[in-house]
Design a protein around this motif. Structure first.
Motif, PDB file in Angstrom:
ATOM      1  N   VAL A  64      70.515 -51.094 114.293  1.00 58.17           N
ATOM      2  CA  VAL A  64      71.044 -49.836 113.761  1.00 58.17           C
ATOM      3  C   VAL A  64      71.971 -50.080 112.564  1.00 58.17           C
ATOM      4  N   PRO A  65      72.969 -50.971 112.659  1.00 64.69           N
ATOM      5  CA  PRO A  65      73.789 -51.240 111.479  1.00 64.69           C
ATOM      6  C   PRO A  65      72.979 -51.820 110.312  1.00 64.69           C
ATOM      7  N   ALA A  66      72.020 -52.688 110.605  1.00 63.83           N
ATOM      8  CA  ALA A  66      71.199 -53.268 109.537  1.00 63.83           C
ATOM      9  C   ALA A  66      70.363 -52.191 108.848  1.00 63.83           C
ATOM     10  N   ALA A  67      69.847 -51.238 109.627  1.00 65.94           N
ATOM     11  CA  ALA A  67      69.081 -50.135 109.032  1.00 65.94           C
ATOM     12  C   ALA A  67      69.966 -49.329 108.092  1.00 65.94           C
ATOM     13  N   PHE A  68      71.203 -49.090 108.503  1.00 68.28           N
ATOM     14  CA  PHE A  68      72.100 -48.313 107.652  1.00 68.28           C
ATOM     15  C   PHE A  68      72.407 -49.073 106.365  1.00 68.28           C
ATOM     16  N   VAL A  69      72.821 -50.319 106.490  1.00 67.59           N
ATOM     17  CA  VAL A  69      73.208 -51.089 105.299  1.00 67.59           C
ATOM     18  C   VAL A  69      72.009 -51.264 104.363  1.00 67.59           C
ATOM     19  N   GLY A  70      70.851 -51.542 104.920  1.00 70.92           N
ATOM     20  CA  GLY A  70      69.659 -51.717 104.085  1.00 70.92           C
ATOM     21  C   GLY A  70      69.276 -50.451 103.333  1.00 70.92           C
ATOM     22  N   GLU A  89      76.154 -34.700  98.685  1.00 66.57           N
ATOM     23  CA  GLU A  89      77.412 -34.447  99.401  1.00 66.57           C
ATOM     24  C   GLU A  89      77.172 -33.755 100.736  1.00 66.57           C
ATOM     25  N   THR A  90      76.228 -32.850 100.768  1.00 68.20           N
ATOM     26  CA  THR A  90      75.879 -32.193 102.029  1.00 68.20           C
ATOM     27  C   THR A  90      75.279 -33.210 103.000  1.00 68.20           C
ATOM     28  N   GLY A  91      74.427 -34.088 102.494  1.00 68.24           N
ATOM     29  CA  GLY A  91      73.839 -35.126 103.328  1.00 68.24           C
ATOM     30  C   GLY A  91      74.882 -36.057 103.919  1.00 68.24           C
ATOM     31  N   ILE A  92      75.907 -36.375 103.123  1.00 73.52           N
ATOM     32  CA  ILE A  92      76.980 -37.243 103.616  1.00 73.52           C
ATOM     33  C   ILE A  92      77.749 -36.541 104.742  1.00 73.52           C
ATOM     34  N   ALA A  93      78.112 -35.285 104.523  1.00 73.67           N
ATOM     35  CA  ALA A  93      78.840 -34.544 105.557  1.00 73.67           C
ATOM     36  C   ALA A  93      77.978 -34.367 106.806  1.00 73.67           C
ATOM     37  N   LEU A  94      76.685 -34.085 106.604  1.00 75.73           N
ATOM     38  CA  LEU A  94      75.784 -33.940 107.756  1.00 75.73           C
ATOM     39  C   LEU A  94      75.641 -35.252 108.526  1.00 75.73           C
ATOM     40  N   SER A  95      75.772 -36.380 107.825  1.00 75.79           N
ATOM     41  CA  SER A  95      75.681 -37.668 108.522  1.00 75.79           C
ATOM     42  C   SER A  95      76.784 -37.792 109.559  1.00 75.79           C
ATOM     43  N   VAL A  96      77.961 -37.280 109.245  1.00 79.21           N
ATOM     44  CA  VAL A  96      79.081 -37.331 110.186  1.00 79.21           C
ATOM     45  C   VAL A  96      78.776 -36.434 111.385  1.00 79.21           C
ATOM     46  N   VAL A  97      78.245 -35.254 111.114  1.00 81.94           N
ATOM     47  CA  VAL A  97      77.902 -34.320 112.196  1.00 81.94           C
ATOM     48  C   VAL A  97      76.827 -34.915 113.104  1.00 81.94           C
ATOM     49  N   VAL A  98      75.739 -35.370 112.496  1.00 81.72           N
ATOM     50  CA  VAL A  98      74.572 -35.809 113.281  1.00 81.72           C
ATOM     51  C   VAL A  98      74.834 -37.137 113.998  1.00 81.72           C
ATOM     52  N   ILE A  99      75.395 -38.124 113.290  1.00 80.76           N
ATOM     53  CA  ILE A  99      75.630 -39.414 113.947  1.00 80.76           C
ATOM     54  C   ILE A  99      76.700 -39.261 115.025  1.00 80.76           C
ATOM     55  N   GLY A 100      77.713 -38.439 114.769  1.00 81.39           N
ATOM     56  CA  GLY A 100      78.697 -38.145 115.815  1.00 81.39           C
ATOM     57  C   GLY A 100      78.049 -37.501 117.020  1.00 81.39           C
ATOM     58  N   ALA A 101      77.110 -36.581 116.785  1.00 82.36           N
ATOM     59  CA  ALA A 101      76.393 -35.929 117.890  1.00 82.36           C
ATOM     60  C   ALA A 101      75.517 -36.931 118.641  1.00 82.36           C
ATOM     61  N   MET A 102      74.921 -37.877 117.928  1.00 85.64           N
ATOM     62  CA  MET A 102      74.117 -38.913 118.586  1.00 85.64           C
ATOM     63  C   MET A 102      74.983 -39.731 119.545  1.00 85.64           C
ATOM     64  N   VAL A 103      76.209 -40.010 119.125  1.00 86.53           N
ATOM     65  CA  VAL A 103      77.141 -40.738 119.996  1.00 86.53           C
ATOM     66  C   VAL A 103      77.517 -39.862 121.189  1.00 86.53           C
ATOM     67  N   ALA A 116      66.031 -44.885 112.300  1.00 84.95           N
ATOM     68  CA  ALA A 116      65.488 -44.067 111.215  1.00 84.95           C
ATOM     69  C   ALA A 116      66.465 -42.966 110.806  1.00 84.95           C
ATOM     70  N   VAL A 117      67.093 -42.330 111.777  1.00 84.84           N
ATOM     71  CA  VAL A 117      68.051 -41.256 111.469  1.00 84.84           C
ATOM     72  C   VAL A 117      69.229 -41.805 110.667  1.00 84.84           C
ATOM     73  N   GLY A 119      69.273 -44.470 108.929  1.00 85.42           N
ATOM     74  CA  GLY A 119      68.743 -44.928 107.642  1.00 85.42           C
ATOM     75  C   GLY A 119      68.597 -43.808 106.632  1.00 85.42           C
ATOM     76  N   VAL A 120      68.126 -42.656 107.074  1.00 86.33           N
ATOM     77  CA  VAL A 120      67.989 -41.508 106.162  1.00 86.33           C
ATOM     78  C   VAL A 120      69.363 -41.102 105.625  1.00 86.33           C
ATOM     79  N   PHE A 121      70.351 -41.022 106.496  1.00 85.63           N
ATOM     80  CA  PHE A 121      71.686 -40.639 106.039  1.00 85.63           C
ATOM     81  C   PHE A 121      72.321 -41.711 105.159  1.00 85.63           C
ATOM     82  N   ALA A 122      71.950 -42.954 105.386  1.00 84.00           N
ATOM     83  CA  ALA A 122      72.486 -44.044 104.565  1.00 84.00           C
ATOM     84  C   ALA A 122      72.098 -43.888 103.102  1.00 84.00           C
ATOM     85  N   VAL A 123      70.927 -43.328 102.853  1.00 86.65           N
ATOM     86  CA  VAL A 123      70.482 -43.125 101.467  1.00 86.65           C
ATOM     87  C   VAL A 123      71.481 -42.231 100.721  1.00 86.65           C
TER      88      VAL A 123
END
Length: 195
Positions: A64-70, A89-103, A116-117, A119-123
């Motif tokens: 998971v961390p490697a997918a994000f960094v890559g 900017e919306t994608g960055i803010a949504l990354s906090v919402v979605v990854i927090g929800a995954m946790v 994959a999720v 990784g998409v937000f990492a872009v």
């Protein structure tokens, strides 16, 4: 050899005389490493990636961390090449919402889908900072520093999960999941412009 090594080191940490206005220093290894720590959105998302990896366990601890960094590197390259990515900017803010929800939801996702999720937000994260980087060796060093600091924040999330898990076998995962819920709420605040 010693002089060559010193010259290369100087190029990696040197900052240009004319930095991009309004975004802070964006050149050199040190600036790249310090930049992620200064942004609430990045810190929350990166630590959440680590927490998610810890909850998933096993291979997820590195996949998971490697997918994000890559994928962040891919997004950074798109930014440097001035290839547009919509709603960064919306994608960055949504990354906090979605990854927090995954946790907050715990182990419900298969490893490939979770990677994959993130990784998409990492872009989005990578693109935002790729557009700020100068196209020089110093800019490359900035990108390397940014990726390294991101990996350290992932590690902090993993270590936080490990620490809470060891402190309380019965409640550690619940505390991590509660942290994910709070992270997701903070992401909603980021989306609303409260932070």
């Amino acid at each position: 050899m010693r002089r060559l090594a010193l010259a290369l080191a100087s190029l990696l940490i040197a900052t240009p005389a004319a930095a991009h206005t309004g975004v802070g220093a964006t050149a050199g290894l040190v600036h790249g490493a310090m930049h992620p720590i200064g942004g609430l959105d990045h810190v929350l998302a990166m630590v959440a990636v680590g927490l998610f990896a810890w909850l998933a366990g096993g291979r997820a601890l590195w996949v998971v961390p490697a997918a994000f960094v890559g994928m962040m590197a891919v997004g950074g390259a798109l930014g440097v090449l001035a290839i547009s990515v919509p709603a960064v900017e919306t994608g960055i803010a949504l990354s906090v919402v979605v990854i927090g929800a995954m946790v907050a939801l715990g182990r419900g996702l298969p490893l490939a889908l979770g990677a994959a999720v993130v990784g998409v937000f990492a872009v989005f994260h990578g693109h935002a900072h790729g557009t700020e980087m100068p196209e020089t060796l110093s800019g490359l060093a900035y990108g390397i520093g940014f990726m390294a600091a991101t990996a350290v924040l992932h590690g902090a999330g993993i270590l936080a999960g490990l620490g809470l898990g060891k402190a309380s076998a019965a409640h550690g995962a619940k505390l991590v999941r509660a942290g994910g819920a709070l992270t997701s709420l903070a992401g909603v605040g980021l989306l609303a412009g409260a932070f």
